[in-house]
Write an enzyme that holds these catalytic residues in place. Structure first.
Site, mmCIF file in Angstrom:
data_model
loop_
_atom_site.group_PDB
_atom_site.id
_atom_site.type_symbol
_atom_site.label_atom_id
_atom_site.label_comp_id
_atom_site.label_asym_id
_atom_site.label_seq_id
_atom_site.Cartn_x
_atom_site.Cartn_y
_atom_site.Cartn_z
ATOM 1 N N GLY A 1 -4.714 16.820 -18.243
ATOM 2 C CA GLY A 1 -3.870 15.901 -19.014
ATOM 3 C C GLY A 1 -4.461 15.704 -20.400
ATOM 4 O O GLY A 1 -5.530 16.230 -20.712
ATOM 5 N N ILE B 1 -5.785 14.002 -5.941
ATOM 6 C CA ILE B 1 -6.307 12.691 -5.526
ATOM 7 C C ILE B 1 -5.473 12.038 -4.425
ATOM 8 O O ILE B 1 -5.911 11.081 -3.799
ATOM 9 C CB ILE B 1 -6.496 11.719 -6.722
ATOM 10 C CG1 ILE B 1 -5.157 11.381 -7.403
ATOM 11 C CG2 ILE B 1 -7.514 12.256 -7.709
ATOM 12 C CD1 ILE B 1 -5.246 10.156 -8.320
ATOM 13 N N ALA C 1 -2.861 10.773 -13.112
ATOM 14 C CA ALA C 1 -1.837 9.739 -12.959
ATOM 15 C C ALA C 1 -0.457 10.368 -13.004
ATOM 16 O O ALA C 1 -0.275 11.461 -13.530
ATOM 17 C CB ALA C 1 -1.955 8.708 -14.085
ATOM 18 N N TYR C 2 0.477 9.648 -12.435
ATOM 19 C CA TYR C 2 1.899 9.971 -12.621
ATOM 20 C C TYR C 2 2.309 9.200 -13.872
ATOM 21 O O TYR C 2 2.312 7.962 -13.860
ATOM 22 C CB TYR C 2 2.706 9.531 -11.395
ATOM 23 C CG TYR C 2 4.182 9.830 -11.511
ATOM 24 C CD1 TYR C 2 4.757 10.871 -10.791
ATOM 25 C CD2 TYR C 2 4.998 9.074 -12.360
ATOM 26 C CE1 TYR C 2 6.124 11.151 -10.917
ATOM 27 C CE2 TYR C 2 6.350 9.351 -12.484
ATOM 28 C CZ TYR C 2 6.897 10.390 -11.763
ATOM 29 O OH TYR C 2 8.245 10.662 -11.889
ATOM 30 N N TYR D 1 6.687 2.565 -13.132
ATOM 31 C CA TYR D 1 5.393 3.080 -13.604
ATOM 32 C C TYR D 1 4.370 1.942 -13.736
ATOM 33 O O TYR D 1 3.273 2.017 -13.165
ATOM 34 C CB TYR D 1 5.588 3.794 -14.954
ATOM 35 C CG TYR D 1 4.306 4.120 -15.682
ATOM 36 C CD1 TYR D 1 3.461 5.132 -15.243
ATOM 37 C CD2 TYR D 1 3.929 3.394 -16.826
ATOM 38 C CE1 TYR D 1 2.275 5.419 -15.926
ATOM 39 C CE2 TYR D 1 2.762 3.682 -17.507
ATOM 40 C CZ TYR D 1 1.934 4.692 -17.058
ATOM 41 O OH TYR D 1 0.763 4.968 -17.737
ATOM 42 N N LYS E 1 0.930 1.312 -11.548
ATOM 43 C CA LYS E 1 -0.380 1.262 -12.211
ATOM 44 C C LYS E 1 -1.080 -0.053 -11.870
ATOM 45 O O LYS E 1 -2.290 -0.083 -11.646
ATOM 46 C CB LYS E 1 -0.234 1.415 -13.729
ATOM 47 C CG LYS E 1 0.225 2.779 -14.196
ATOM 48 C CD LYS E 1 -0.767 3.903 -13.925
ATOM 49 C CE LYS E 1 -1.995 3.846 -14.784
ATOM 50 N NZ LYS E 1 -2.897 4.998 -14.542
HETATM 51 N N1 LIG Z 1 0.050 8.454 -22.367
HETATM 52 C C1 LIG Z 1 0.077 7.159 -22.703
HETATM 53 O O1 LIG Z 1 0.693 6.758 -23.688
HETATM 54 C C2 LIG Z 1 -0.674 6.164 -21.853
HETATM 55 C C3 LIG Z 1 -0.654 4.810 -22.238
HETATM 56 C C4 LIG Z 1 -1.372 3.896 -21.471
HETATM 57 C C5 LIG Z 1 -2.084 4.330 -20.376
HETATM 58 N N2 LIG Z 1 -2.075 5.639 -20.020
HETATM 59 C C6 LIG Z 1 -2.860 6.081 -18.858
HETATM 60 O O2 LIG Z 1 -3.879 6.935 -19.333
HETATM 61 C C7 LIG Z 1 -4.217 7.906 -18.337
HETATM 62 C C8 LIG Z 1 -4.219 9.292 -18.946
HETATM 63 O O3 LIG Z 1 -2.930 9.557 -19.465
HETATM 64 P P1 LIG Z 1 -2.537 10.953 -20.109
HETATM 65 O O4 LIG Z 1 -1.668 10.664 -21.264
HETATM 66 O O5 LIG Z 1 -3.756 11.808 -20.289
HETATM 67 O O6 LIG Z 1 -1.622 11.550 -18.946
HETATM 68 P P2 LIG Z 1 -1.153 13.032 -18.685
HETATM 69 O O7 LIG Z 1 -1.315 13.865 -19.901
HETATM 70 O O8 LIG Z 1 0.193 12.948 -18.052
HETATM 71 O O9 LIG Z 1 -2.206 13.555 -17.595
HETATM 72 C C9 LIG Z 1 -2.185 13.124 -16.282
HETATM 73 C C10 LIG Z 1 -2.833 14.209 -15.457
HETATM 74 O O10 LIG Z 1 -2.873 13.783 -14.094
HETATM 75 C C11 LIG Z 1 -2.671 14.912 -13.295
HETATM 76 N N3 LIG Z 1 -2.228 14.560 -11.948
HETATM 77 C C12 LIG Z 1 -1.001 14.174 -11.545
HETATM 78 N N4 LIG Z 1 -0.982 14.010 -10.208
HETATM 79 C C13 LIG Z 1 -2.239 14.294 -9.771
HETATM 80 C C14 LIG Z 1 -2.845 14.325 -8.499
HETATM 81 N N5 LIG Z 1 -2.154 14.022 -7.391
HETATM 82 N N6 LIG Z 1 -4.153 14.666 -8.397
HETATM 83 C C15 LIG Z 1 -4.852 14.999 -9.498
HETATM 84 N N7 LIG Z 1 -4.327 15.011 -10.744
HETATM 85 C C16 LIG Z 1 -3.030 14.654 -10.869
HETATM 86 C C17 LIG Z 1 -1.622 15.718 -14.035
HETATM 87 O O11 LIG Z 1 -1.688 17.047 -13.612
HETATM 88 P P3 LIG Z 1 -0.359 17.949 -13.532
HETATM 89 O O12 LIG Z 1 -0.012 18.239 -14.937
HETATM 90 O O13 LIG Z 1 -0.849 19.138 -12.753
HETATM 91 O O14 LIG Z 1 0.673 17.141 -12.812
HETATM 92 C C18 LIG Z 1 -2.080 15.550 -15.477
HETATM 93 O O15 LIG Z 1 -2.945 16.594 -15.858
HETATM 94 C C19 LIG Z 1 -3.220 7.685 -17.208
HETATM 95 O O16 LIG Z 1 -3.823 6.905 -16.219
HETATM 96 C C20 LIG Z 1 -2.092 6.893 -17.854
HETATM 97 O O17 LIG Z 1 -1.425 6.080 -16.909
HETATM 98 C C21 LIG Z 1 -1.386 6.574 -20.743
#
Ligand SMILES: NC(=O)c1ccc[n+]([C@@H]2O[C@H](COP(=O)([O-])OP(=O)(O)OC[C@H]3O[C@@H](n4cnc5c(N)ncnc54)[C@H](OP(=O)(O)O)[C@@H]3O)[C@@H](O)[C@H]2O)c1
Length: 286
Positions: free
Chosen positions: A12, A40, A63-64, A128, A132
């Site tokens: 991610g 996970i 995360a989803y 979502y 979380k």
């Molecule tokens: N993006 C935002 O604006 C934002 C804002 C606030 C908080 N957050 C939090 O920050 C964190 C990182 O976000 P991000 O933007 O880096 O998200 P992201 O780019 O969507 O990455 C999430 C990763 O989790 C993986 N994943 C999904 N299901 C999984 C499973 N069952 N086991 C292992 N890995 C799994 C996905 O892999 P696949 O691609 O293979 O599915 C993806 O690589 C998350 O917890 C999110 O909730 C994000």
């Protein structure tokens, strides 16, 4: 001996940012696990992984994150964001591993008009945010050694995010409409990743829930304008109301986070979002 750090969800945008910093943190020994290496949601796989590898800290970037899609498939979101997190919390408790979990401003309903502190009442408005928050609760119930870091509006040169979407759209359109009545703070993943690695390298034991975003306040419209200004892209950006851009999941109108706790406990200064955006644009080679 080097401190061993497991990064889950390594493919991610935050996981990739952590990987880009690994050479800067030479006293840390990283394992970057993608979904294929470690799902996970599979408790047996999680247990075996932690029993096979000696891990000191786990940063859960898995995360989803499909906010709108989650409204249609709540079970899928719950499986990763609650069950998956529970699996990690249980194994971390058993193996005495400290866990850093990333959570979100979407745990709040956005009805306040001053920055949210860690003590504010949580009230997510969609699937979502609810999952979380439930993930946070699993950790708090099962673990002592945890940092839950709520953040907002993540962007970087890696993965899918608003900055990259805006730059891509500017190549296809002459005019872009962007909502101006949702207020928050963009967060550069490199800044967040460095804070997490600082927690680990200083072996910080002030466990608990923290808020972290960049400094400052912006609407998505402000953010889009700044992205184009910093990129020297000449395009017409028009402010619109959320009602004009309906989405399946309701977004908080205001989700600025109060960072006093993390700044005090870690003795850090946080860069303003505009300063970090400049760095992100400079590092973006797409
Ligand atoms: N993006 C935002 O604006 C934002 C804002 C606030 C908080 N957050 C939090 O920050 C964190 C990182 O976000 P991000 O933007 O880096 O998200 P992201 O780019 O969507 O990455 C999430 C990763 O989790 C993986 N994943 C999904 N299901 C999984 C499973 N069952 N086991 C292992 N890995 C799994 C996905 O892999 P696949 O691609 O293979 O599915 C993806 O690589 C998350 O917890 C999110 O909730 C994000």
């Amino acid at each position: 001996m080097k401190t061993k750090v497991l990064v889950t969800g390594a493919n991610g945008q935050l996981g990739k940012t952590l990987a880009s910093l690994k050479t800067k943190f030479k006293n840390l020994d990283f394992i970057f696990a993608s979904t294929l290496d470690l799902d996970i949601t599979k408790s047996n796989q999680v247990e075996t992984f932690f029993y096979t590898n000696k891990i000191d800290w786990c940063i859960n970037c898995a995360a989803y994150t499909a906010v709108d899609k989650a409204e249609k498939e709540p079970e899928k979101a719950k499986k990763v964001n609650v069950l998956g997190v529970k699996n990690l919390a249980l194994v971390c408790a058993n193996k005495n591993v400290a866990l850093i979990q990333i959570s979100t401003d979407f745990v709040f309903n956005g009805e306040k008009s001053v920055a949210y502190t860690e003590k504010d009442t949580t009230k997510p408005t969609g699937v979502y945010g609810t999952t979380k928050l439930e993930g946070e609760i699993e950790i708090i119930k099962k673990l002592e050694k945890y940092f839950i870091i709520r953040t907002s509006w993540l962007y970087s040169q890696n993965g899918n995010n608003f900055m990259k979407t805006m730059i891509k759209l500017s190549k296809e359109r002459k005019k872009i409409n962007v909502v101006s009545d949702q207020i928050g703070t963009p967060t550069y993943t490199t800044d967040l990743a460095e804070i997490m690695l600082k927690i680990i390298t200083t072996n910080n034991k002030q466990y608990g829930t923290y808020h972290y975003s960049n400094e400052g306040v912006a609407s998505w419209y402000d953010f889009a304008k700044a992205i184009f200004e910093e990129s020297n892209i000449d395009i017409n950006v028009l402010p619109i109301k959320s009602e004009a851009y309906p989405t399946p999941a309701k977004r908080p109108h205001f989700s600025v986070l109060d960072k006093t706790k993390i700044k005090t406990n870690l003795k850090i200064e946080i860069p303003h979002w505009r300063v970090s955006l400049r760095k992100a644009i400079a590092n973006n080679n797409e």
